[in-house]
Enzyme design. Structure first.
Site, PDB file in Angstrom:
ATOM      1  CE  LYS A  35      -0.895   0.033   4.454  1.00  0.00           C
ATOM      2  NZ  LYS A  35       0.119   1.608   5.365  1.00  0.00           N
ATOM      3  CB  THR A  36       4.092   2.103   1.670  1.00  0.00           C
ATOM      4  OG1 THR A  36       3.390   2.123   2.774  1.00  0.00           O
ATOM      5  CG2 THR A  36       4.754   3.581   1.908  1.00  0.00           C
ATOM      6  CG  ASP A 223      -1.083   4.926   5.105  1.00  0.00           C
ATOM      7  OD1 ASP A 223      -2.166   4.013   4.680  1.00  0.00           O
ATOM      8  OD2 ASP A 223      -0.672   5.162   5.680  1.00  0.00           O
ATOM      9  CD  GLU A 224      -2.077   1.950   9.021  1.00  0.00           C
ATOM     10  OE1 GLU A 224      -3.278   1.013   8.645  1.00  0.00           O
ATOM     11  OE2 GLU A 224      -1.152   1.307   8.244  1.00  0.00           O
ATOM     12  CD  GLN A 254      -3.970  -5.002   8.041  1.00  0.00           C
ATOM     13  OE1 GLN A 254      -2.369  -5.011   8.764  1.00  0.00           O
ATOM     14  NE2 GLN A 254      -3.948  -5.177   7.227  1.00  0.00           N
ATOM     15  NE  ARG A 611       1.153  -7.884  10.999  1.00  0.00           N
ATOM     16  CZ  ARG A 611       1.164  -6.834   9.756  1.00  0.00           C
ATOM     17  NH1 ARG A 611       2.236  -6.129   9.189  1.00  0.00           N
ATOM     18  NH2 ARG A 611      -0.672  -7.386   9.100  1.00  0.00           N
TER      19      ARG A 611
END
Length: 741
Positions: A35-36, A223-224, A254, A611
């Site tokens: 995503k970044t 973002d987020e 998330q 993770r």
């Protein structure tokens, strides 16, 4: 030579997200989906291909670290021109806006920002003026409660806040809240919550300010987005309403911060809130292998409130997920550490390749002690090591003073902890009296010597607690167990009672740490039946001495990482251990009484699993000790949601493994599952058990039942019983008070 198009580096979904520049865009970016990269490439595309001036792009995220990383990546793509892009955190963006336009709603342009310490100082002053003791009603807890209220949508929408005001003995919280706000206003100050709230107020009350801001920025990237609260949602909505060029990036799977004000409805309802929204799903995962992502999907798919998506592993197949159920929490820790040692030897992995996740901070203790025994360096991320936590150091100070009354450092640490009205002036006079008489501070207290003409009531109370502890300590271990002595001391100090009254997230975590400390005493007793206080304190001192593996500070490149699952978000590790997978722990009992709570716990589990890059180990215990004693633990419902056939299932007792036990899992079938009859039968009463299969027994909690099977040996004999209501349960015989009928 033809210059390579940067878009060629993107997969089709990423490319679609980058090149769709006009109108509302929802990018559902699954874990490890890049995503970044999409955000930074989209910014670069707007500038280079669409000709958008950099200063017309507004991009926000949640941490300074993430914002700095975004700036760095944009600059790498398009050079120095990228530095003109407005990349901030939400709070930094709010400061920028209020410094320029805040005076239009009465916010001085030179306003001061109060951080957490400033808030606590202000609240302490208010409490003193209200003739309340800040040591009994902690300013930090009150500041946390104020922040919690300000995060609520009711605060923004001007609703009645009376129902949100908590009750504190002897304190009218509403009065304190009003005085707190008045003091902020008179001081020309805003706290962090106010930065967002005042920005919303500005946009609502000053149309000309909003128009100027909308002319300043034309493209918005958030973002987020799953972590936004109501104020942040409104800021995004108002700023983008002129151009509608709002791109939000996030993953509803998330969303794990509702306790910090995050509202998952912001991302779930985005398409309803913004007409003609384009939705792009990033489902190609570059981090994990197929078994890891399959397990994560089988868990998260059980949530009702989510956007449908399923991650695909670009890396392909890998090692199967392992589920290991240990005999108790010590067996669990031994399994984790022995597995780490084995993988380091067989696969040349380094310490930094391993991470141990747990649901609550208190769970770290057993893993820390096991790692210390093996001389393996570790670091606790996002928190203090167990024996460095305030409440543990306080309790140890009580115990050290009881064992050694001359220990002035310990005495001065806890003489007014919890608060008993002994102020700094009294402590100073106590020290002066001891110095003049050439005796210890404790001797002054024990002899009842006058301090400036009298013996303060708080000193008398403290004396009784310590003398009672000394008397109990003298009985250990002959007629009193060390654990009983420690429990009585904690109750006598009112330490637990004070934390229970505080009733904050922090206080509940500290209570769990105290319970885990008591567990450490039980464990010491199990190893040393003649355990005495001085020997126990000696062992603790060795654990916390400068001779520990990381005495000069843990080296991240050579340390095992320990952290809560909440702190693991955004990170990745080759090997992950997700521990404490039991009902009441994960999902946590505080979140198990509502559907929304269970769904957030499930998202947290999803975050923990995703993770892992190469391997994921899920672990739990059959028996676990808590403050109320030993209890049998059911496997987490999240384990039941992963197909048993896809897992390498093991059992582990301290000292070694058993054979794979897939056929005898207590979670085959729907949660909570039934024990199959495929375990090893014991018709003759072998294995060291005093029972036989088909024998009728009485359980103190579940009543009458009949033994279906007996397996294991020695201290690990397990008995499967079917009860009158049809329920089947498995117990460790050693810890279960069964009666033959």
């Amino acid at each position: 030579m033809t210059q390579r198009d940067p878009l060629d580096e993107l997969n089709p979904s990423q490319r679609e997200a980058v090149t769709h520049t006009e109108g509302p865009l929802l990018i559902l970016a699954g874990a490890g989906s890049g995503k970044t990269r999409v955000i930074t490439y989209r910014i670069a595309h707007l500038i280079r291909q669409k000709g958008v001036p950099p200063f017309e792009i507004f991009a926000v995220t949640f941490t300074n670290k993430a914002a700095d990383e975004m700036k760095r990546r944009v600059a790498e793509l398009i050079g120095p021109i990228g530095e003109s892009v407005f990349v901030r955190t939400f709070h930094s963006a709010a400061v920028y806006i209020l410094r320029r336009y805040g005076d239009r709603i009465g916010v001085p342009r030179a306003f001061t920002i109060y951080d957490a310490k400033d808030q606590e100082t202000l609240i302490k002053d208010i409490l003193l003026e209200m003739r309340l003791d800040p040591k009994k009603i902690k300013p930090s807890a009150l500041a946390s409660k104020i922040s919690e209220i300000k995060d609520r949508a009711e605060m923004i929408e001007g609703a009645d806040l009376s129902s949100l005001m908590p009750g504190y003995p002897g304190l009218n919280f509403s009065d304190l809240y009003r005085e707190y706000q008045d003091r902020l206003s008179r001081s020309g100050a805003l706290d962090f919550n106010d930065l967002l709230i005042k920005t919303v107020v500005l946009m609502r009350r000053s149309p000309e300010s909003l128009t100027e801001l909308q002319r300043r920025w034309r493209y918005f990237m958030i973002d987020e987005y799953q972590d936004t609260n109501h104020a942040q949602y409104l800021i995004c909505k108002y700023l983008s309403s002129a151009t509608r060029n709002l791109c939000v990036v996030g993953d509803d799977d998330q969303s794990i911060y509702s306790w910090r004000g995050a509202d998952i409805r912001n991302i779930l309802d985005f398409e309803r809130d913004f007409d003609e929204t384009k939705v792009v799903k990033l489902e190609e995962n570059y981090r994990s292998t197929v078994p890891i992502l399959d397990a994560a999907w089988h868990v998260i798919r059980n949530n009702v409130n989510r956007k449908e998506k399923r991650l695909r592993a670009v890396r392909g197949d890998g090692e199967p997920l392992t589920w290991c159920r240990a005999n108790n929490e010590y067996g669990e820790a031994e399994y984790v550490v022995s597995t780490i040692l084995s993988l380091k030897k067989k696969e040349a992995l380094r310490n930094r390749d391993f991470a141990v996740f747990y649901r609550t901070n208190a769970q770290s203790r057993v893993f820390e002690e096991m790692l210390r025994r093996e001389n393996i360096p570790y670091r606790v991320v996002g928190g203090l090591k167990f024996y460095d936590r305030k409440e543990i150091k306080d309790i140890l100070a009580y115990l050290r003073l009881i064992a050694n009354p001359a220990d002035g450092v310990s005495l001065l640490r806890i003489i007014n902890v919890p608060a008993r009205g002994i102020g700094a002036a009294t402590v100073e006079r106590l020290r002066d009296t001891a110095y003049t008489a050439e005796i210890t501070e404790w001797e002054v207290i024990a002899r009842g010597l006058a301090i400036k003409g009298k013996v303060p009531a708080g000193i008398t109370s403290f004396k009784k607690i310590i003398e009672r502890g000394m008397a109990a300590s003298a009985l250990v271990p002959e007629t009193m167990k060390l654990s009983a002595m420690v429990r009585e001391l904690i109750e006598a100090t009112s330490y637990r009672e004070n934390l229970e009254e505080e009733n904050s997230v922090e206080s509940r975590s500290r209570l769990e740490n105290i319970e885990e400390f008591i567990n450490s005493v039980y464990e010491y007793e199990a190893r040393y039946p003649d355990a005495a206080l001085d020997r126990f304190l000696q062992e603790i001192s060795l654990l916390t001495s400068e001779e520990s593996p990381d005495a000069e500070g843990p080296d991240p490149l050579n340390s095992i990482t320990l952290m809560t699952v909440h702190n693991a978000k955004g990170l990745e590790f080759p090997v992950v251990f997700l521990t404490g997978m039991e009902e009441g722990i994960f999902p946590h009992f505080n979140s198990s009484d509502t559907d929304a709570g269970i769904e957030e716990e499930r998202r947290l589990c999803y975050v923990g699993i995703t993770r892992a890059m190469d391997r994921i180990f899920l672990t739990g215990a059959e028996m676990r000790r808590s403050y109320s004693g030993l209890s049998y633990k059911e496997p987490s419902r999240f384990i039941a949601e992963i197909p048993a056939a896809t897992m390498d299932v093991r059992e582990y007792g301290e000292g070694g493994y058993s054979a794979p036990v897939r056929d005898s899992l207590p979670f085959n079938g729907p949660y909570p599952g039934a024990v199959t009859s495929a375990v090893a039968l014991n018709p003759t009463g072998g294995n060291g058990s005093r029972f036989r299969t088909r024998e009728a027994v009485l359980h103190p909690k579940y009543g009458r039942g009949r033994i279906l099977a007996i397996e294991g040996g020695g201290d690990n004999v397990k008995i499967t019983i079917v009860f009158g209501n049809g329920d089947k349960k498995t117990f460790l015989e050693k810890y279960t008070p069964l009666q033959k009928l």
